[in-house]
Design a protein around this motif. Sequence first.
Motif, PDB file in Angstrom:
ATOM      1  N   MET A  37       0.818  -1.209   0.000  1.00 29.24           N
ATOM      2  CA  MET A  37       0.000   0.000   0.000  1.00 29.24           C
ATOM      3  C   MET A  37       0.854   1.263   0.000  1.00 29.24           C
ATOM      4  O   MET A  37       0.406   2.323  -0.431  1.00 29.24           O
ATOM      5  CB  MET A  37      -0.937  -0.004   1.215  1.00 29.24           C
TER       6      MET A  37
ATOM      7  N   ALA B 169      -5.355   7.853  -0.677  1.00 34.13           N
ATOM      8  CA  ALA B 169      -6.187   7.044   0.211  1.00 34.13           C
ATOM      9  C   ALA B 169      -7.313   6.353  -0.567  1.00 34.13           C
ATOM     10  O   ALA B 169      -7.675   5.203  -0.283  1.00 34.13           O
ATOM     11  CB  ALA B 169      -6.762   7.921   1.324  1.00 34.13           C
ATOM     12  N   ARG B 170      -7.851   7.043  -1.563  1.00 36.87           N
ATOM     13  CA  ARG B 170      -8.935   6.455  -2.358  1.00 36.87           C
ATOM     14  C   ARG B 170      -8.459   5.204  -3.091  1.00 36.87           C
ATOM     15  O   ARG B 170      -9.129   4.168  -3.083  1.00 36.87           O
ATOM     16  CB  ARG B 170      -9.465   7.485  -3.362  1.00 36.87           C
TER      17      ARG B 170
ATOM     18  N   ARG C 162      -5.858   3.385  -2.332  1.00 34.98           N
ATOM     19  CA  ARG C 162      -5.509   2.352  -1.354  1.00 34.98           C
ATOM     20  C   ARG C 162      -6.748   1.595  -0.908  1.00 34.98           C
ATOM     21  O   ARG C 162      -6.721   0.372  -0.734  1.00 34.98           O
ATOM     22  CB  ARG C 162      -4.791   2.973  -0.150  1.00 34.98           C
ATOM     23  N   GLU C 163      -7.855   2.312  -0.753  1.00 31.35           N
ATOM     24  CA  GLU C 163      -9.103   1.657  -0.364  1.00 31.35           C
ATOM     25  C   GLU C 163      -9.599   0.739  -1.489  1.00 31.35           C
ATOM     26  O   GLU C 163     -10.074  -0.377  -1.238  1.00 31.35           O
ATOM     27  CB  GLU C 163     -10.161   2.699  -0.023  1.00 31.35           C
TER      28      GLU C 163
ATOM     29  N   ARG D 244      -7.500  -2.348  -1.426  1.00 32.59           N
ATOM     30  CA  ARG D 244      -7.873  -3.213  -0.308  1.00 32.59           C
ATOM     31  C   ARG D 244      -9.122  -4.004  -0.655  1.00 32.59           C
ATOM     32  O   ARG D 244      -9.208  -5.215  -0.390  1.00 32.59           O
ATOM     33  CB  ARG D 244      -8.113  -2.373   0.952  1.00 32.59           C
ATOM     34  N   GLN D 245     -10.122  -3.329  -1.242  1.00 32.07           N
ATOM     35  CA  GLN D 245     -11.353  -4.010  -1.630  1.00 32.07           C
ATOM     36  C   GLN D 245     -11.068  -5.112  -2.649  1.00 32.07           C
ATOM     37  O   GLN D 245     -11.622  -6.217  -2.559  1.00 32.07           O
ATOM     38  CB  GLN D 245     -12.343  -3.002  -2.223  1.00 32.07           C
TER      39      GLN D 245
ATOM     40  N   ASP E 229      -9.717  -8.025  -1.009  1.00 28.76           N
ATOM     41  CA  ASP E 229     -10.738  -8.661  -0.171  1.00 28.76           C
ATOM     42  C   ASP E 229     -11.765  -9.415  -1.002  1.00 28.76           C
ATOM     43  O   ASP E 229     -12.722  -9.971  -0.443  1.00 28.76           O
ATOM     44  CB  ASP E 229     -11.447  -7.612   0.692  1.00 28.76           C
TER      45      ASP E 229
END
Length: 261
Positions: free
Chosen positions: A56, A62-63, A65-66, A69-70, A73
Motif C-alpha cells: 500500500m 487514500a482512495r 488504497r481503499e 484493499r477491496q 478482499d
Amino acid sequence: MMQRLFTRAVLPALALSALALAVPVGTTAQTIPVPLADSAEDRQVSVVITPGVRSMRQVPTARLRELRRQMHDGIALPPAALRELADLGDGLAAQRYARVLIGQDGARPSDIAYYAAIAVGTGRIWTLPDMIAAMRQLDPASEPEARVRKYISVLYGQAWGGNTMALDAVAEFNGEGRLFGALSDKTRTRMIEQAGQNADGRLELRMALALLEKGVSGGMTPDETAEARRLLEQAARADSLAARATAENLLTLMEQRYGME
C-alpha cells in the motif's frame, strides 16, 4: 526401427510445411508449423520482469488504497477502478482489467495486449495467451511505441527465463513488417541460445526449415547453408526424440543435396 518409422511419418509433414507455403517467410520461420509440441510446464515458466505494486505504500492516494484493499478482499471493482490500479503497475488489477476488456464487445486489442502485458510482467503468466492473441490483431504501423516497448520487455524477459510460449512469440513478432520490426543479430543469437537451453528443438527446426524452404525456392548462400546445418545440429541434440529424429533426417537430406563442408 521405431525411430525410422517415426521419422518417415514426421519428415513428410515437415517437408510439406517448408516447401508448400504460399507466403514468404523470414529467417525466423514464424509461419512454418512444426508438429512438435512444448509442454504445459514449459509454457507456464514465469519470471517477474517488473515487480509492480507490492504494498500500500506504493499507492499514492487514500482512495486508491481503499480500492486496492477491496480488490484483495475479493470485492468486484468497476472497470475504471481496475484500470486506475493497473496504471500504477498493479499486476492483479491489470490481469482483471484485461479479462474485463476481453469480455467486452468492441474492446481495443491494443488495450487488451497492454494491460495483459502489465500482468504478465509481474509474473501472472496465465495471462500470456491473452496478451499474445491480442498482439496478433495489432497494426505494426500504428501501435504506440511505448506499448511496443512494453511487449518487448515482457516477452523477452519471459522467453529468456525459459517460457517456450514467450520464445515462440518473440520469433513470431520479429521480422520485416512485423510488430517488433526487423530481427537483430543480437536477438537472433539470444533466441538460438535459449532454444538450446530449452532443449526441445522446436525453434531451431522452424528456423532451419525457413532456410531450406528458401533453398528450394531460390537458393541458399553458403552462409545460410552453414547456418541451417548448425541449427539442425543443435536440434539433433534436443531432449525430444521427435526433434532429434527430424533434425537427423534433414541433415541427411542436406548432405545429399549440398554435400558436407
